[in-house]
Design a protein around this motif. Structure first.
Motif, short mmCIF file in Angstrom:
data_model
loop_
_atom_site.label_atom_id
_atom_site.label_comp_id
_atom_site.label_asym_id
_atom_site.label_seq_id
_atom_site.Cartn_x
_atom_site.Cartn_y
_atom_site.Cartn_z
N LYS A 1 5.02 16.43 -17.89
CA LYS A 1 5.76 17.17 -18.92
C LYS A 1 7.25 16.97 -18.67
O LYS A 1 7.67 16.74 -17.54
CB LYS A 1 5.49 18.67 -18.83
N ASP A 2 8.02 17.12 -19.74
CA ASP A 2 9.48 17.03 -19.65
C ASP A 2 9.92 15.68 -19.07
O ASP A 2 10.84 15.61 -18.27
CB ASP A 2 10.04 18.20 -18.84
N THR A 3 9.25 14.63 -19.51
CA THR A 3 9.61 13.28 -19.07
C THR A 3 10.89 12.84 -19.78
O THR A 3 11.31 13.47 -20.76
CB THR A 3 8.48 12.29 -19.40
N GLY A 4 11.48 11.77 -19.33
CA GLY A 4 12.69 11.25 -19.97
C GLY A 4 12.48 10.99 -21.46
O GLY A 4 13.28 11.45 -22.30
N PRO A 5 11.41 10.26 -21.84
CA PRO A 5 11.19 10.03 -23.28
C PRO A 5 10.99 11.33 -24.06
O PRO A 5 11.49 11.46 -25.18
CB PRO A 5 9.92 9.17 -23.30
N GLU A 6 10.30 12.31 -23.47
CA GLU A 6 10.12 13.60 -24.16
C GLU A 6 11.46 14.30 -24.35
O GLU A 6 11.70 14.91 -25.40
CB GLU A 6 9.19 14.52 -23.37
N ARG A 7 12.32 14.24 -23.36
CA ARG A 7 13.63 14.88 -23.47
C ARG A 7 14.47 14.24 -24.57
O ARG A 7 15.19 14.92 -25.29
CB ARG A 7 14.36 14.86 -22.13
N ILE A 8 14.36 12.92 -24.72
CA ILE A 8 15.09 12.22 -25.79
C ILE A 8 14.60 12.71 -27.15
O ILE A 8 15.40 13.03 -28.04
CB ILE A 8 14.92 10.70 -25.66
N VAL A 9 13.28 12.77 -27.33
CA VAL A 9 12.72 13.23 -28.61
C VAL A 9 13.09 14.68 -28.86
O VAL A 9 13.50 15.04 -29.97
CB VAL A 9 11.19 13.01 -28.65
N GLN B 1 5.95 23.02 -27.59
CA GLN B 1 5.62 21.89 -26.74
C GLN B 1 4.34 22.18 -25.97
O GLN B 1 4.11 23.30 -25.52
CB GLN B 1 6.75 21.60 -25.75
N HIS B 2 3.49 21.16 -25.87
CA HIS B 2 2.27 21.20 -25.06
C HIS B 2 1.36 22.37 -25.41
O HIS B 2 0.96 23.14 -24.53
CB HIS B 2 2.62 21.20 -23.57
N ALA B 3 1.04 22.50 -26.68
CA ALA B 3 0.19 23.60 -27.15
C ALA B 3 -1.20 23.47 -26.55
O ALA B 3 -1.91 22.50 -26.79
CB ALA B 3 0.12 23.59 -28.67
N ARG B 4 -1.59 24.47 -25.80
CA ARG B 4 -2.87 24.44 -25.09
C ARG B 4 -4.08 24.55 -26.01
O ARG B 4 -5.18 24.17 -25.63
CB ARG B 4 -2.93 25.57 -24.07
N ASP C 1 4.17 8.87 -25.54
CA ASP C 1 3.32 8.25 -24.53
C ASP C 1 4.04 7.18 -23.73
O ASP C 1 4.76 6.34 -24.29
CB ASP C 1 2.08 7.64 -25.18
N GLY C 2 3.82 7.22 -22.41
CA GLY C 2 4.35 6.20 -21.52
C GLY C 2 3.54 4.92 -21.66
O GLY C 2 2.31 4.96 -21.77
N ASP C 3 4.21 3.79 -21.62
CA ASP C 3 3.54 2.50 -21.82
C ASP C 3 2.47 2.24 -20.77
O ASP C 3 1.38 1.77 -21.10
CB ASP C 3 4.56 1.37 -21.79
N PHE C 4 2.74 2.52 -19.51
CA PHE C 4 1.78 2.24 -18.45
C PHE C 4 0.61 3.22 -18.51
O PHE C 4 -0.55 2.82 -18.60
CB PHE C 4 2.44 2.30 -17.07
N TRP C 5 0.90 4.50 -18.46
CA TRP C 5 -0.16 5.50 -18.34
C TRP C 5 -1.08 5.57 -19.54
O TRP C 5 -2.25 5.90 -19.42
CB TRP C 5 0.45 6.89 -18.10
N HIS C 6 -0.55 5.23 -20.72
CA HIS C 6 -1.38 5.30 -21.92
C HIS C 6 -1.82 3.91 -22.39
O HIS C 6 -2.47 3.78 -23.41
CB HIS C 6 -0.66 6.07 -23.03
N GLY C 7 -1.45 2.89 -21.62
CA GLY C 7 -1.99 1.55 -21.83
C GLY C 7 -1.51 0.79 -23.05
O GLY C 7 -2.32 0.20 -23.76
N LEU D 1 11.34 3.92 -27.80
CA LEU D 1 12.57 4.67 -27.53
C LEU D 1 13.59 3.80 -26.80
O LEU D 1 14.79 3.87 -27.07
CB LEU D 1 12.28 5.93 -26.72
N ARG D 2 13.11 2.98 -25.87
CA ARG D 2 14.03 2.08 -25.15
C ARG D 2 14.64 1.07 -26.09
O ARG D 2 15.81 0.72 -25.97
CB ARG D 2 13.29 1.34 -24.03
#
Length: 142
Positions: free
Chosen positions: A16-24, A37-40, A60-66, A113-114
């Protein structure tokens, strides 16, 4: 690398609160959108939820989400290949469940985003405008 060292490194990776999430989040706040954010209570705990618009944003991160996983999965050890394949299957399952429940799903990848924050901003603003309360909802692809 030892299993203990790898565990320490992996433990430092945020979900949570990753760099890409903070940008969005920053671009949404600039435009004064209110979101959760992160509705359970929703499948996959989407990163950004706009309940009145029935819209969620997944970051989504490129590596973790493939991202383009078939092109590079052969480079991974079996553990990581299985882990990321399971992440992708879970993501697909959650996206389908959200859509079946009437949610519009917008997926933003880390590399997008990059490459161009303005392009992502326009895509998100278009989706948010189109899903404004009171407007007819149509399904759109991720």
């Amino acid at each position: 690398m030892s299993a203990e060292k790898r565990s320490q490194l992996m433990g430092r990776i945020r979900s949570k609160d990753t760099g890409p999430e903070r940008i969005v989040a920053a671009m949404l706040r600039v435009h004064r959108f209110k979101f959760e954010q992160h509705a359970r209570d929703l499948p996959g705990r989407p990163d950004f939820v706009f309940r009145s618009r029935h819209l969620v944003i997944l970051v989504d991160g490129d590596f973790w989400h493939g991202w383009r996983f078939p092109a590079w999965q052969h480079k991974l050890a079996p553990f990581w290949r299985e882990k990321i394949a399971a992440n992708r299957a879970r993501d697909l399952r959650n996206i389908r469940r959200l859509r079946r429940s009437g949610w519009i799903v917008v997926r933003v990848w880390e590399h997008q985003l990059r490459r161009s924050v303005p392009a992502v901003r326009e895509r998100l603003l278009d989706a948010l405008r189109a899903s404004a309360p009171g407007r007819a909802r149509t399904a759109r692809p991720c």
